[in-house]
Design an enzyme around this catalytic site. Structure first.
Site, PDB file in Angstrom:
ATOM      1  N   GLU A  76      46.019  59.099  34.480  1.00 41.58           N
ATOM      2  CA  GLU A  76      45.978  60.131  35.804  1.00 41.58           C
ATOM      3  C   GLU A  76      47.781  60.805  35.880  1.00 41.58           C
ATOM      4  OE1 GLU A  76      45.152  61.238  40.431  1.00 41.58           O
ATOM      5  OE2 GLU A  76      45.793  58.905  39.416  1.00 41.58           O
ATOM      6  N   SER A 198      69.533  48.244  23.429  1.00 45.28           N
ATOM      7  CA  SER A 198      68.510  47.150  22.676  1.00 45.28           C
ATOM      8  C   SER A 198      69.047  46.836  21.119  1.00 45.28           C
ATOM      9  CB  SER A 198      66.869  47.727  22.723  1.00 45.28           C
ATOM     10  OG  SER A 198      66.241  47.353  23.753  1.00 45.28           O
ATOM     11  N   TYR A 274      63.168  41.240  20.045  1.00 45.51           N
ATOM     12  CA  TYR A 274      61.914  41.553  19.744  1.00 45.51           C
ATOM     13  C   TYR A 274      60.973  41.243  18.985  1.00 45.51           C
ATOM     14  CZ  TYR A 274      64.385  44.162  23.649  1.00 45.51           C
ATOM     15  OH  TYR A 274      65.685  44.394  24.955  1.00 45.51           O
ATOM     16  N   ARG A 315      73.783  42.501  33.697  1.00 45.95           N
ATOM     17  CA  ARG A 315      74.062  41.614  33.145  1.00 45.95           C
ATOM     18  C   ARG A 315      75.565  41.510  32.604  1.00 45.95           C
ATOM     19  NH1 ARG A 315      70.524  42.115  28.715  1.00 45.95           N
ATOM     20  NH2 ARG A 315      72.184  42.240  27.287  1.00 45.95           N
ATOM     21  N   ASP A 317      78.020  41.052  29.035  1.00 44.58           N
ATOM     22  CA  ASP A 317      77.991  40.022  28.014  1.00 44.58           C
ATOM     23  C   ASP A 317      79.374  40.094  27.537  1.00 44.58           C
ATOM     24  OD1 ASP A 317      75.643  40.340  28.358  1.00 44.58           O
ATOM     25  OD2 ASP A 317      74.914  41.617  26.663  1.00 44.58           O
ATOM     26  N   GLU A 330      79.961  44.492  27.094  1.00 47.37           N
ATOM     27  CA  GLU A 330      78.414  45.905  27.785  1.00 47.37           C
ATOM     28  C   GLU A 330      78.670  45.284  29.130  1.00 47.37           C
ATOM     29  OE1 GLU A 330      75.811  46.555  25.619  1.00 47.37           O
ATOM     30  OE2 GLU A 330      76.373  46.906  23.593  1.00 47.37           O
ATOM     31  N   ASN A 332      75.229  45.343  31.214  1.00 47.19           N
ATOM     32  CA  ASN A 332      73.876  46.655  31.643  1.00 47.19           C
ATOM     33  C   ASN A 332      73.063  46.255  33.080  1.00 47.19           C
ATOM     34  OD1 ASN A 332      73.286  46.358  28.586  1.00 47.19           O
ATOM     35  ND2 ASN A 332      74.271  44.182  28.729  1.00 47.19           N
ATOM     36  N   GLY A 336      67.053  43.159  29.556  1.00 44.63           N
ATOM     37  CA  GLY A 336      65.896  43.013  29.453  1.00 44.63           C
ATOM     38  C   GLY A 336      65.281  42.086  30.093  1.00 44.63           C
TER      39      GLY A 336
END
Length: 374
Positions: A76, A198, A274, A315, A317, A330, A332, A336
């Site tokens: 919907e 990603s 992934y 996060r 890195d 980086e 983030n 994830g």
């Protein structure tokens, strides 16, 4: 009986990370404390339509082999709108709102452009609804890896050598762009979309003749491209950050974790993240590093969080060289977040399980000041 806070859980989106967002939201839906929160999942299809689906439907979205889930196209259509001092989620039929539900807080599980980059955060600001995570500016800067490095470097934080290629630069003089990079940086290089995630569109480059193809690959995802000098022999160490506890001002940092890629090229690409084959990737939590290095990583993670003006979660890195130097790679702002992702795993190592982590973040969101009335 205490009433439950009404949470709109937004996922999917128009970016190339649509499927990853679905995986993330599904993990949250299977774990969230439904005694404390009334959850209203909303999936954004690739064409930008917002769809209402049931919590049970969202919980069933999983990877099937190499096939990743997407937002059901037949769900919907709904809108999220402001009605006076209320924000409601409602169907729209013949110009009339149907099945209205009051919303107390928004939690987005959107990755990449049109969700992680400050755009949907701006929509929430205009509606006057509190939400989980960083605001417009921090989300936008965190999404743009080039701007992020500029801000971090200007604040005295260590970042690695890098060059940026803007669209007009490449269109007008692609050969000159490649020459500039070869002069400024040392191989190996990593070529990536400046505003992607990603590991989509990223290439490892070991020779000058590979640059044009790698840049064109990155430009499929973003006309602005970042080229980073690789850290040979460095380890990728990550730290999860949570906003401060009530009454405090210091961000919370998790134990450190390490991504160990067992493939021949040691490249943590989209498939390794992934669609991993057996033993392709190991997440070591906590990381096997000296306490002094862990302390440095955590301090830099907290400083990066503050410098960018992050809220809720991030996060950070880093690269740790063989000599023990630490560089921020980086930040983030929407990492994830499946149950097996690095961010929840790091907090689990600190004694906070997945459900408690979700509750912590929503509680932070509910206490967010309403910018619409400032």
């Amino acid at each position: 009986m205490t009433s439950r806070a009404s949470v709109v859980l937004v996922f999917g989106g128009r970016s190339s990370e649509h499927e990853i967002s679905c995986l993330t939201a599904s993990g949250v839906a299977r774990t969230i404390d439904t005694d404390a929160f009334e959850v209203h999942p909303v999936g954004i299809s690739r064409d930008g339509t917002w769809h209402r689906i049931s919590l049970a439907q969202l919980q069933q979205l999983r990877a099937r082999g190499r096939e990743l889930p997407t937002v059901p196209a037949d769900a919907e259509p709904v809108v999220l709108i402001s009605k006076g001092d209320r924000v409601v989620l409602a169907g729209l039929v013949g110009g009339h709102l149907t099945d209205e539900v009051d919303i107390d807080v928004a939690m987005t599980m959107l990755h990449g452009p049109y969700g992680e980059d400050g755009t949907v955060q701006g929509q929430f600001e205009m509606l006057g609804i509190p939400y989980v995570g960083s605001g417009v500016a921090a989300s936008a800067v965190g999404m743009d890896k080039h701007l992020m490095k500029v801000v971090l470097e200007a604040s005295g934080l260590p970042v690695g050598p890098h060059e940026v290629i803007r669209d007009l630069d490449w269109v007008s003089d692609s050969e000159g762009c490649c020459e500039r990079i070869v002069v400024a940086l040392e191989f190996p290089l990593f070529v990536k979309p400046a505003r992607g995630g990603s590991s989509l569109g990223i290439s490892k480059v070991v020779a000058a003749d590979q640059l044009p193809r790698a840049i064109e690959k990155a430009r499929v995802h973003d006309p602005k491209v970042l080229v980073e000098q690789g850290f040979v022999g460095a380890r990728e160490i990550e730290c999860a950050v949570l906003g401060p506890l009530p009454g405090t001002i210091t961000p919370r940092t998790s134990p450190c974790g390490e991504i160990v890629v067992n493939s021949q090229d040691g490249f943590y690409d989209f498939d390794a993240k992934y669609r991993p084959a057996a033993n392709q990737v190991d997440l070591q939590v906590p990381a096997r590093i000296p306490d002094s290095v862990s302390d440095t990583v955590r301090q830099l993670a907290a400083r990066s969080f503050d410098v960018l003006g992050c809220e809720g979660l991030a996060r950070v890195d880093t690269f740790v060289t063989a000599s023990g130097e630490v560089f921020v790679n980086e930040v983030n702002t929407m990492p994830g977040f499946t149950e097996l992702s690095m961010y929840p795993s790091l907090w689990q190592a600190a004694g906070m399980d997945y459900r408690d982590l979700i509750t912590d973040l929503i509680t932070q969101g509910l206490s967010r000041p309403n910018t619409a009335v400032r």
